[in-house]
Design a protein around this motif. Structure first.
Motif, PDB file in Angstrom:
ATOM      1  N   MET A  27      -0.261  -1.992 -29.304  1.00  0.00           N
ATOM      2  CA  MET A  27       1.135  -2.134 -29.718  1.00  0.00           C
ATOM      3  C   MET A  27       1.588  -0.870 -30.411  1.00  0.00           C
ATOM      4  SD  MET A  27       1.494  -6.032 -31.155  1.00  0.00           S
ATOM      5  CE  MET A  27       1.341  -7.434 -30.048  1.00  0.00           C
ATOM      6  N   GLN A  28       2.786  -0.443 -30.081  1.00  0.00           N
ATOM      7  CA  GLN A  28       3.344   0.764 -30.688  1.00  0.00           C
ATOM      8  C   GLN A  28       3.482   0.582 -32.194  1.00  0.00           C
ATOM      9  OE1 GLN A  28       6.933   2.132 -28.816  1.00  0.00           O
ATOM     10  NE2 GLN A  28       7.455   3.494 -30.495  1.00  0.00           N
ATOM     11  N   GLY A  29       2.928   1.540 -32.931  1.00  0.00           N
ATOM     12  CA  GLY A  29       3.045   1.506 -34.379  1.00  0.00           C
ATOM     13  C   GLY A  29       2.054   0.617 -35.081  1.00  0.00           C
ATOM     14  N   ARG A  30       1.169  -0.064 -34.336  1.00  0.00           N
ATOM     15  CA  ARG A  30       0.180  -0.925 -34.981  1.00  0.00           C
ATOM     16  C   ARG A  30      -0.752  -0.069 -35.845  1.00  0.00           C
ATOM     17  NH1 ARG A  30      -2.408  -5.836 -33.862  1.00  0.00           N
ATOM     18  NH2 ARG A  30      -1.638  -6.056 -31.737  1.00  0.00           N
ATOM     19  N   PRO A  31      -0.959  -0.458 -37.106  1.00  0.00           N
ATOM     20  CA  PRO A  31      -1.807   0.349 -37.984  1.00  0.00           C
ATOM     21  C   PRO A  31      -3.298   0.189 -37.736  1.00  0.00           C
ATOM     22  CG  PRO A  31      -0.991  -1.574 -39.147  1.00  0.00           C
ATOM     23  CD  PRO A  31      -0.322  -1.570 -37.801  1.00  0.00           C
ATOM     24  N   TYR A  32      -3.687  -0.770 -36.910  1.00  0.00           N
ATOM     25  CA  TYR A  32      -5.106  -0.984 -36.628  1.00  0.00           C
ATOM     26  C   TYR A  32      -5.257  -1.314 -35.145  1.00  0.00           C
ATOM     27  CZ  TYR A  32      -3.667  -5.851 -36.701  1.00  0.00           C
ATOM     28  OH  TYR A  32      -3.010  -7.028 -36.442  1.00  0.00           O
ATOM     29  N   HIS A  33      -6.421  -1.030 -34.593  1.00  0.00           N
ATOM     30  CA  HIS A  33      -6.667  -1.233 -33.160  1.00  0.00           C
ATOM     31  C   HIS A  33      -5.485  -0.753 -32.312  1.00  0.00           C
ATOM     32  CE1 HIS A  33     -10.147  -3.441 -34.340  1.00  0.00           C
ATOM     33  NE2 HIS A  33      -9.510  -4.522 -34.743  1.00  0.00           N
ATOM     34  N   PRO A  34      -5.053   0.491 -32.467  1.00  0.00           N
ATOM     35  CA  PRO A  34      -3.860   0.965 -31.740  1.00  0.00           C
ATOM     36  C   PRO A  34      -4.020   0.890 -30.228  1.00  0.00           C
ATOM     37  CG  PRO A  34      -5.071   2.800 -32.712  1.00  0.00           C
ATOM     38  CD  PRO A  34      -5.668   1.554 -33.285  1.00  0.00           C
ATOM     39  N   ASP A  35      -5.247   0.963 -29.756  1.00  0.00           N
ATOM     40  CA  ASP A  35      -5.490   0.883 -28.313  1.00  0.00           C
ATOM     41  C   ASP A  35      -5.775  -0.536 -27.850  1.00  0.00           C
ATOM     42  OD1 ASP A  35      -5.220   3.677 -28.089  1.00  0.00           O
ATOM     43  OD2 ASP A  35      -7.309   3.960 -28.679  1.00  0.00           O
ATOM     44  N   GLY A  36      -5.730  -1.475 -28.781  1.00  0.00           N
ATOM     45  CA  GLY A  36      -5.987  -2.861 -28.439  1.00  0.00           C
ATOM     46  C   GLY A  36      -7.461  -3.216 -28.476  1.00  0.00           C
ATOM     47  N   ILE A  37      -7.732  -4.502 -28.597  1.00  0.00           N
ATOM     48  CA  ILE A  37      -9.108  -4.988 -28.610  1.00  0.00           C
ATOM     49  C   ILE A  37      -9.115  -6.423 -28.108  1.00  0.00           C
ATOM     50  CG2 ILE A  37      -8.932  -5.752 -31.004  1.00  0.00           C
ATOM     51  CD1 ILE A  37     -11.886  -5.137 -31.348  1.00  0.00           C
ATOM     52  N   GLU A  38     -10.129  -6.801 -27.375  1.00  0.00           N
ATOM     53  CA  GLU A  38     -10.307  -8.191 -26.958  1.00  0.00           C
ATOM     54  C   GLU A  38     -11.763  -8.571 -27.146  1.00  0.00           C
ATOM     55  OE1 GLU A  38      -9.227 -11.349 -23.401  1.00  0.00           O
ATOM     56  OE2 GLU A  38      -7.939  -9.663 -23.942  1.00  0.00           O
ATOM     57  N   ILE A  39     -11.970  -9.723 -27.744  1.00  0.00           N
ATOM     58  CA  ILE A  39     -13.307 -10.228 -28.049  1.00  0.00           C
ATOM     59  C   ILE A  39     -13.506 -11.522 -27.281  1.00  0.00           C
ATOM     60  CG2 ILE A  39     -14.847 -11.047 -29.874  1.00  0.00           C
ATOM     61  CD1 ILE A  39     -13.169  -9.389 -31.846  1.00  0.00           C
ATOM     62  N   SER A  40     -14.560 -11.588 -26.498  1.00  0.00           N
ATOM     63  CA  SER A  40     -14.840 -12.793 -25.729  1.00  0.00           C
ATOM     64  C   SER A  40     -15.385 -13.886 -26.640  1.00  0.00           C
ATOM     65  CB  SER A  40     -15.863 -12.497 -24.630  1.00  0.00           C
ATOM     66  OG  SER A  40     -17.130 -12.221 -25.211  1.00  0.00           O
ATOM     67  N   TYR A  41     -15.426 -15.109 -26.115  1.00  0.00           N
ATOM     68  CA  TYR A  41     -15.958 -16.216 -26.906  1.00  0.00           C
ATOM     69  C   TYR A  41     -17.434 -16.013 -27.247  1.00  0.00           C
ATOM     70  CZ  TYR A  41     -12.053 -19.495 -27.171  1.00  0.00           C
ATOM     71  OH  TYR A  41     -10.868 -20.108 -27.496  1.00  0.00           O
ATOM     72  N   CYS A  42     -18.207 -15.481 -26.310  1.00  0.00           N
ATOM     73  CA  CYS A  42     -19.637 -15.303 -26.609  1.00  0.00           C
ATOM     74  C   CYS A  42     -19.834 -14.215 -27.661  1.00  0.00           C
ATOM     75  CB  CYS A  42     -20.438 -15.017 -25.345  1.00  0.00           C
ATOM     76  SG  CYS A  42     -19.995 -13.516 -24.462  1.00  0.00           S
ATOM     77  N   GLU A  43     -19.041 -13.132 -27.599  1.00  0.00           N
ATOM     78  CA  GLU A  43     -19.143 -12.097 -28.619  1.00  0.00           C
ATOM     79  C   GLU A  43     -18.683 -12.632 -29.967  1.00  0.00           C
ATOM     80  OE1 GLU A  43     -17.405  -7.654 -29.788  1.00  0.00           O
ATOM     81  OE2 GLU A  43     -16.907  -8.529 -27.832  1.00  0.00           O
ATOM     82  N   ALA A  44     -17.614 -13.398 -29.961  1.00  0.00           N
ATOM     83  CA  ALA A  44     -17.130 -13.992 -31.206  1.00  0.00           C
ATOM     84  C   ALA A  44     -18.179 -14.917 -31.802  1.00  0.00           C
ATOM     85  CB  ALA A  44     -15.826 -14.751 -30.956  1.00  0.00           C
ATOM     86  N   ARG A  45     -18.841 -15.698 -30.957  1.00  0.00           N
ATOM     87  CA  ARG A  45     -19.877 -16.622 -31.456  1.00  0.00           C
ATOM     88  C   ARG A  45     -21.009 -15.852 -32.129  1.00  0.00           C
ATOM     89  NH1 ARG A  45     -22.318 -20.139 -26.843  1.00  0.00           N
ATOM     90  NH2 ARG A  45     -23.028 -18.054 -26.265  1.00  0.00           N
TER      91      ARG A  45
END
Length: 537
Positions: A27-45
């Motif tokens: 997201m434009q102007g986001r102060p964190y993870h400017p390039d985006g991030i996605e975490i799968s359910y197994c990684e989150a677990r």
């Protein structure tokens, strides 16, 4: 049987381990993870398990609370689920809070630990320095190999259960300070059930939904309504740092959202933008929210191609109604009928039920032998306020609505002395306390002024102290005082100096008599418009 928020998450992770669980899109102007991030359910677990072990090793568990200043970031959910697995409750900290507000929250909640994003560590440290009993603080981006011990003993043992506290959310009331609303696991599971049950235009497809919510995680909408819906449907929780009107449709497309959540302020802002191909370049099947002006409802759906489903809710009860089945009556403020397990009653000022079509205060309860089961557990350290809202076995919402003969509920107005600005509930008494403590003020009355964009704006009527200024400079100085002491949205956007305030026989300010009927207080001579100075600092 699922009994906790963690178990709801764990069940989804077992069903769709490789699917997206948490997403912060670029997201434009986001102060964190400017390039985006996605975490799968197994990684989150895996990450939740590691965090849970860290907390357990340090002695955190049932009966304790951990304050989280993690903004709208994936880390918020990871820490919450890890703590919930141990039976430990969370206290989300509003990122807009100023030092005094943070001190109150940490002291009142008796938080055993604060976990903060690195950018806010200095603010947290300053607040903790004001406490009688110091609270340990950790940096969420640089956790130590062993967490500091909780400031008050070790957590209780035993397996977490459905009636254990899951979160403590602070919500404004008619008193000066926010009230701590205790929410158990049952409340969150109930919120998930109601969302799934709504059906109709809100039907969720298992393992496929992606819900983009720009609302803050210290509010029940994002924490209890949207997040729980996604866990129950094994969907992806997509977080925006906030609502950015000009980039909204780009954010929606980048996140691959199938659902959005909204507040009434959002549709007119989006409708005001020039039409373009991005208006329909999305995969959204519906929006869910509250407060859209009927004059914008049909226009929004026609332009952007999906329905906006109105519901009703509040922190204490989640959202037990959704107008998700046609006819939705989009030319009114209809918000549906009560879902299973919840019954409603509309009453007058004498607590007598009113007939269909007559405005009355919305009261509700759960069916069965315990009318409170599944709703909030009470206000922390304030049994009087809890009992006051529960009169005659019914929770009194303070909202005035009508009910048609077919059961459809329609919002009319609020009874409470609450200002509703851009989705934030602001207690007038809290703002008045700041103003009246200043030597330049003899009396202050804070009211809601109409606002075409934000629904309502904070307005202060001030009787200046003898010799104090009553011009624009004086108005700005008082607004600055509020901006220093309170979250920016609570500061007056309009300020009017007056010679006196109308009082009752008991010397209370009679706010209904401040202005003649049908008077727009913003148009009164001498009213200073300070809205442009009202910015997050």
């Amino acid at each position: 049987m699922t009994e906790t928020v963690f178990e709801l998450f764990e069940a989804a992770a077992l069903r769709v381990p490789e699917s997206g669980c948490l997403c912060a899109p670029p997201m434009q102007g986001r102060p964190y993870h400017p390039d985006g991030i996605e975490i799968s359910y197994c990684e989150a677990r895996d990450r939740v398990a590691a965090l849970s072990a860290l907390y357990r090793q340090a002695g955190y568990g049932r009966g304790q609370r951990v304050a989280l200043l993690l903004e709208n970031r994936p880390d918020f959910h990871l820490h919450w689920w890890a703590l919930n697995a141990l039976g430990c409750g969370i206290v989300p900290i509003n990122p807009a809070y100023r030092q005094d507000e943070m001190v109150y929250l940490l002291d009142h909640s008796e938080a055993a630990l604060v976990v903060s994003v690195p950018e806010r560590l200095a603010d947290v440290e300053a607040a903790v320095a004001e406490l009688t009993d110091a609270v340990p603080i950790v940096d969420a981006a640089d956790l130590p190999s062993r967490l500091p011990a909780p400031r008050v003993g070790a957590g209780a043992g035993g397996a977490p259960g459905i009636d254990d506290e899951a979160a403590l959310l602070y919500t404004s009331g008619t008193t000066g300070r926010p009230k701590g609303c205790v929410l158990g696991n049952r409340y969150f599971l109930n919120a998930a059930r109601w969302y799934r049950e709504a059906g109709g235009l809100m039907t969720l497809e298992e393992g496929s939904e992606r819900l983009l919510n720009p609302l803050p995680l210290h509010h029940a909408n994002a924490l209890a309504i949207g997040s729980m819906a996604m866990l129950s449907a094994a969907g992806c929780i997509v977080m925006a740092d906030r609502f950015h009107p000009r980039n909204w449709w780009a954010d929606v497309a980048a996140s691959r959202a199938t659902i959005i959540h909204y507040l009434g302020i959002m549709p007119p802002l989006l409708l005001s933008l020039p039409p373009g191909p991005e208006d329909r370049a999305h995969s959204v099947s519906f929006g869910a929210g509250a407060g859209i002006d009927p004059k914008h409802h049909e226009a929004f759906e026609a332009r952007f191609g999906f329905p906006l489903i109105e519901g009703w809710g509040m922190t204490e009860v989640a959202m037990p109604t959704w107008a998700s089945v046609e006819p939705r009556q989009t030319d009114t403020r209809a918000f549906g009928r009560p879902l299973s397990g919840c019954e409603v009653r509309l009453v007058d000022d004498e607590d007598r039920e009113v007939p269909p079509g007559t405005p009355g205060e919305l009261t509700l309860r759960m069916t069965g032998d315990d009318p409170r089961r599944g709703l909030f557990s009470g206000y922390l350290k304030d049994s009087d306020a809890t009992d006051e809202t529960w009169q005659g076995g019914w929770f009194h919402t303070g909202d005035v609505v009508t009910r048609a003969t077919d059961g459809m509920l329609c919002f009319v107005d609020r009874k409470k002395n609450i200002i509703r600005r851009s989705g934030e509930n602001i207690a007038a008494a809290e703002v008045e306390a700041v103003l009246q403590a200043d030597a330049r003020v003899t009396q202050a009355a804070v009211i809601a002024a109409p606002d075409e964009l934000r629904q309502e704006e904070v307005m202060a009527c001030i009787v200046p102290a003898p010799g104090a200024g009553a011009d624009l400079d004086a108005a700005e100085a008082l607004q600055d005082l509020c901006l220093e002491r309170l979250a920016y949205y609570k500061a007056p956007g309009h300020l009017l100096f007056v010679d006196s305030l109308p009082l009752t026989s008991t010397q209370k300010v009679q706010k209904v008599s401040l202005f003649p009927a049908d008077t727009d207080p913003r148009r009164v001579a001498g009213c200073h418009d300070l809205r442009e100075r009202k910015r997050a600092r």
